[in-house]
Design a protein around this motif. Structure first.
Motif, PDB file in Angstrom:
ATOM      1  N   SER A 297     -14.943  -0.530   8.991  1.00  0.00           N
ATOM      2  CA  SER A 297     -14.200   0.648   8.357  1.00  0.00           C
ATOM      3  C   SER A 297     -13.574   0.133   6.972  1.00  0.00           C
ATOM      4  CB  SER A 297     -13.175   1.214   8.886  1.00  0.00           C
ATOM      5  OG  SER A 297     -12.168   0.380   9.454  1.00  0.00           O
ATOM      6  N   LEU A 298     -13.293  -1.183   6.807  1.00  0.00           N
ATOM      7  CA  LEU A 298     -12.810  -1.584   5.483  1.00  0.00           C
ATOM      8  C   LEU A 298     -13.736  -2.051   4.374  1.00  0.00           C
ATOM      9  CD1 LEU A 298      -9.621  -3.831   6.785  1.00  0.00           C
ATOM     10  CD2 LEU A 298      -9.557  -1.580   5.518  1.00  0.00           C
ATOM     11  N   HIS A 299     -13.410  -2.457   3.253  1.00  0.00           N
ATOM     12  CA  HIS A 299     -14.219  -2.003   1.929  1.00  0.00           C
ATOM     13  C   HIS A 299     -14.933  -3.660   1.690  1.00  0.00           C
ATOM     14  CE1 HIS A 299     -11.376   1.032   1.871  1.00  0.00           C
ATOM     15  NE2 HIS A 299     -12.347   1.916   1.225  1.00  0.00           N
ATOM     16  N   GLU A 300     -13.899  -4.748   1.433  1.00  0.00           N
ATOM     17  CA  GLU A 300     -14.667  -5.969   0.971  1.00  0.00           C
ATOM     18  C   GLU A 300     -14.361  -6.796   2.210  1.00  0.00           C
ATOM     19  OE1 GLU A 300     -15.278  -6.860  -2.383  1.00  0.00           O
ATOM     20  OE2 GLU A 300     -14.099  -5.239  -3.814  1.00  0.00           O
ATOM     21  N   ILE A 301     -14.981  -8.095   2.049  1.00  0.00           N
ATOM     22  CA  ILE A 301     -15.003  -9.106   2.937  1.00  0.00           C
ATOM     23  C   ILE A 301     -13.486  -9.450   3.067  1.00  0.00           C
ATOM     24  CG2 ILE A 301     -15.729 -11.342   3.677  1.00  0.00           C
ATOM     25  CD1 ILE A 301     -18.583 -10.651   2.701  1.00  0.00           C
ATOM     26  N   ALA A 302     -13.003  -9.633   1.858  1.00  0.00           N
ATOM     27  CA  ALA A 302     -11.538 -10.144   1.762  1.00  0.00           C
ATOM     28  C   ALA A 302     -10.800  -9.029   2.482  1.00  0.00           C
ATOM     29  CB  ALA A 302     -11.416 -10.317   0.124  1.00  0.00           C
ATOM     30  N   HIS A 303     -11.037  -7.938   2.415  1.00  0.00           N
ATOM     31  CA  HIS A 303     -10.060  -6.964   3.054  1.00  0.00           C
ATOM     32  C   HIS A 303     -10.117  -7.090   4.539  1.00  0.00           C
ATOM     33  CE1 HIS A 303     -10.647  -4.476  -0.909  1.00  0.00           C
ATOM     34  NE2 HIS A 303      -9.455  -5.244  -0.887  1.00  0.00           N
ATOM     35  N   VAL A 304     -11.563  -7.513   4.956  1.00  0.00           N
ATOM     36  CA  VAL A 304     -11.696  -7.571   6.463  1.00  0.00           C
ATOM     37  C   VAL A 304     -10.991  -8.638   7.010  1.00  0.00           C
ATOM     38  CG1 VAL A 304     -13.577  -7.863   8.168  1.00  0.00           C
ATOM     39  CG2 VAL A 304     -13.722  -6.108   6.254  1.00  0.00           C
ATOM     40  N   ALA A 305     -11.103  -9.920   6.036  1.00  0.00           N
ATOM     41  CA  ALA A 305     -10.307 -10.957   6.477  1.00  0.00           C
ATOM     42  C   ALA A 305      -8.938 -10.966   6.372  1.00  0.00           C
ATOM     43  CB  ALA A 305     -10.679 -12.264   5.528  1.00  0.00           C
ATOM     44  N   LEU A 306      -8.153 -10.344   5.650  1.00  0.00           N
ATOM     45  CA  LEU A 306      -7.049  -9.927   5.524  1.00  0.00           C
ATOM     46  C   LEU A 306      -6.351  -9.274   6.684  1.00  0.00           C
ATOM     47  CD1 LEU A 306      -4.132 -10.181   4.124  1.00  0.00           C
ATOM     48  CD2 LEU A 306      -4.917  -8.103   2.667  1.00  0.00           C
ATOM     49  N   ALA A 307      -7.319  -8.060   6.901  1.00  0.00           N
ATOM     50  CA  ALA A 307      -6.715  -7.252   8.167  1.00  0.00           C
ATOM     51  C   ALA A 307      -7.062  -7.791   9.631  1.00  0.00           C
ATOM     52  CB  ALA A 307      -7.385  -5.945   8.103  1.00  0.00           C
ATOM     53  N   GLY A 308      -8.100  -8.717   9.550  1.00  0.00           N
ATOM     54  CA  GLY A 308      -8.600  -9.130  10.883  1.00  0.00           C
ATOM     55  C   GLY A 308      -7.787 -10.396  11.167  1.00  0.00           C
ATOM     56  N   ALA A 309      -7.175 -11.165  10.161  1.00  0.00           N
ATOM     57  CA  ALA A 309      -6.428 -12.357  10.835  1.00  0.00           C
ATOM     58  C   ALA A 309      -5.348 -12.150  11.872  1.00  0.00           C
ATOM     59  CB  ALA A 309      -5.761 -12.763   9.443  1.00  0.00           C
ATOM     60  N   PRO A 310      -4.559 -11.115  11.889  1.00  0.00           N
ATOM     61  CA  PRO A 310      -3.525 -10.902  12.838  1.00  0.00           C
ATOM     62  C   PRO A 310      -4.152 -10.536  14.240  1.00  0.00           C
ATOM     63  CG  PRO A 310      -2.965  -9.290  10.878  1.00  0.00           C
ATOM     64  CD  PRO A 310      -4.473  -9.877  10.903  1.00  0.00           C
ATOM     65  N   ALA A 311      -5.368 -10.554  14.429  1.00  0.00           N
ATOM     66  CA  ALA A 311      -5.978 -10.261  15.569  1.00  0.00           C
ATOM     67  C   ALA A 311      -6.542 -11.445  16.257  1.00  0.00           C
ATOM     68  CB  ALA A 311      -7.285  -9.352  15.597  1.00  0.00           C
ATOM     69  N   GLY A 312      -6.176 -12.731  15.637  1.00  0.00           N
ATOM     70  CA  GLY A 312      -6.514 -13.956  16.402  1.00  0.00           C
ATOM     71  C   GLY A 312      -7.879 -14.396  15.796  1.00  0.00           C
ATOM     72  N   PRO A 313      -8.426 -15.610  16.271  1.00  0.00           N
ATOM     73  CA  PRO A 313      -9.709 -16.066  15.862  1.00  0.00           C
ATOM     74  C   PRO A 313     -10.636 -15.391  16.313  1.00  0.00           C
ATOM     75  CG  PRO A 313      -8.460 -17.838  17.425  1.00  0.00           C
ATOM     76  CD  PRO A 313      -7.651 -16.372  16.842  1.00  0.00           C
ATOM     77  N   ASP A 314     -10.563 -14.891  17.661  1.00  0.00           N
ATOM     78  CA  ASP A 314     -11.969 -14.015  18.196  1.00  0.00           C
ATOM     79  C   ASP A 314     -11.923 -12.583  17.445  1.00  0.00           C
ATOM     80  OD1 ASP A 314     -12.412 -15.837  19.955  1.00  0.00           O
ATOM     81  OD2 ASP A 314     -11.256 -15.031  21.445  1.00  0.00           O
ATOM     82  N   GLY A 315     -10.973 -12.100  17.451  1.00  0.00           N
ATOM     83  CA  GLY A 315     -10.658 -10.558  16.518  1.00  0.00           C
ATOM     84  C   GLY A 315     -11.400 -10.907  15.111  1.00  0.00           C
ATOM     85  N   LEU A 316     -10.883 -11.815  14.274  1.00  0.00           N
ATOM     86  CA  LEU A 316     -11.504 -12.096  13.114  1.00  0.00           C
ATOM     87  C   LEU A 316     -12.737 -12.322  12.817  1.00  0.00           C
ATOM     88  CD1 LEU A 316     -10.740 -12.409  10.030  1.00  0.00           C
ATOM     89  CD2 LEU A 316     -10.232 -14.827  10.553  1.00  0.00           C
ATOM     90  N   ALA A 317     -13.312 -13.049  13.800  1.00  0.00           N
ATOM     91  CA  ALA A 317     -14.657 -13.335  14.000  1.00  0.00           C
ATOM     92  C   ALA A 317     -15.690 -12.132  14.047  1.00  0.00           C
ATOM     93  CB  ALA A 317     -15.147 -14.554  15.233  1.00  0.00           C
ATOM     94  N   ILE A 318     -15.144 -11.470  15.238  1.00  0.00           N
ATOM     95  CA  ILE A 318     -16.100 -10.061  15.288  1.00  0.00           C
ATOM     96  C   ILE A 318     -15.816  -8.781  14.104  1.00  0.00           C
ATOM     97  CG2 ILE A 318     -14.312  -8.683  16.610  1.00  0.00           C
ATOM     98  CD1 ILE A 318     -18.067  -8.953  17.552  1.00  0.00           C
TER      99      ILE A 318
END
Length: 353
Positions: A212-233
């Protein structure tokens, strides 16, 4: 009398030159000066992006803001136009080619085929809804399409890639990139704030962020709090959308040719050769670098940084074409359409994650 005739002839010659676009080409020094100008402003954009409050916006949007305000206060540096336009056009395409290294096709094809099918739906939904809302709001159609593509695919990179295909104005491209960077940053920050309160597992949250998010950087920023597995997916889901940029570009080429059949003089669409480079770099990054040819993570990170800087320099050239007056009149309605699409997309993908 002879002098008067000479002056009259000179004026006539100048008018003919302007009419036929045969004005003398700028010197190499001025051409290089224009490129240097975009690089300096790009460096200022990087510096501004380190300032608290701007650190989440990113260097691309910061550089565009500086370029826009420079134009409003000092005007367009006409003597440097050739070099600036070179940065806006050539740097842009070169950055898209290098951007291909961020796409690991092997991982997407082996682990993300299910996500890839979902990504197709996300892209189609974002583009159709944004364009439809833009039409409903009587927004500028090209800008609405650019924002739809940026929302559905991969933000600024997608906008930069499809702009020459749909023959978008440099001004529209710059406005689109600025809007997508701003809105995407706001959404990614909101995601991180909501994360502790959402009834989603780390994997589910990662899928939601990546689709749902726009940029790869935005996904990395938002995904980080989910831990390594959440960020990877999350990144895997996002890379699927990046991969779909290639077929989408060819679909848009076909659509433009069909659209322009009513105007035979405007049916020629420039083939996006830089997308071939994008695919080749993706293949190299997926199957050669790090496998057949050992490449350190430091080297790859350096290329990624260089890619962002080159793209930022290109954004300076585009930003100099933006008028604040036009920004107020052109950007509001497409922005509303894109905001509505982003909110609806977030809600829909939340319930299917």
């Amino acid at each position: 009398m002879g002098n008067l005739n000479a002056k009259a002839l000179s004026v006539t010659e100048q008018a003919d030159l302007q009419q036929k676009n045969l004005e003398p080409k700028p010197s190499g020094g001025l051409w290089l000066g224009g490129i240097a100008f975009t690089i300096v402003v790009a460096e200022l954009g990087y510096a501004l992006s380190k300032v608290p409050g701007f650190d989440h916006v990113g260097p691309l949007a910061c550089a565009i803001v500086i370029a826009v305000f420079y134009r409003q206060f000092f005007g367009y540096p006409e003597k440097l136009r050739a070099g600036i336009q070179f940065s806006a056009k050539r740097f842009l395409r070169f950055a898209i080619i290098l951007y291909g290294l961020k796409l690991n096709i092997d991982i997407v094809l082996h682990q993300g085929l299910g996500l890839l099918a979902r990504d197709v739906g996300v892209i189609a939904f974002a583009i159709v809804l944004t364009v439809w809302l833009g039409k409903l709001l009587k927004a500028e159609s090209t800008l609405s399409l650019l924002l739809g593509v940026g929302t559905g695919v991969c933000g600024a990179a997608a906008i930069a890639a499809v702009s020459p295909i749909i023959k978008a104005k440099d001004e529209d491209t710059a406005i689109g990139v600025g809007i997508i960077a701003l809105v995407g940053t706001i959404f990614s920050i909101v995601y991180t704030i909501l994360r502790p309160f959402l009834p989603l597992s780390a994997i589910e949250y990662g899928i939601w962020s990546g689709t749902s998010l726009h940029e790869i950087a935005h996904v990395a920023l938002a995904g980080a709090p989910a831990g390594p597995d959440g960020l990877a997916i999350a990144l895997l889901a996002k890379l699927g959308r990046v991969l779909l940029l290639v077929p989408l570009s060819f679909i848009l080429m076909y659509w433009m040719k069909r659209k322009n059949t009513s105007n035979p003089g405007d049916t020629k669409i420039e083939f996006p050769w830089f997308l071939i480079g994008f695919i080749l770099m993706s293949l190299l990054g997926s199957y050669v670098f790090g496998k057949s040819i050992p490449v350190s993570k430091t080297a790859l990170d350096g290329v990624a940084t260089a890619t962002t800087f080159i793209l930022t320099s290109a954004m300076v050239g585009l930003g100099l074409n933006v008028s604040l007056r036009d920004l107020r009149t052109k950007a509001a309605r497409p922005l509303i359409a894109m905001l509505i699409t982003s909110v609806v997309l977030s809600i829909v993908t939340f319930f299917i994650s």
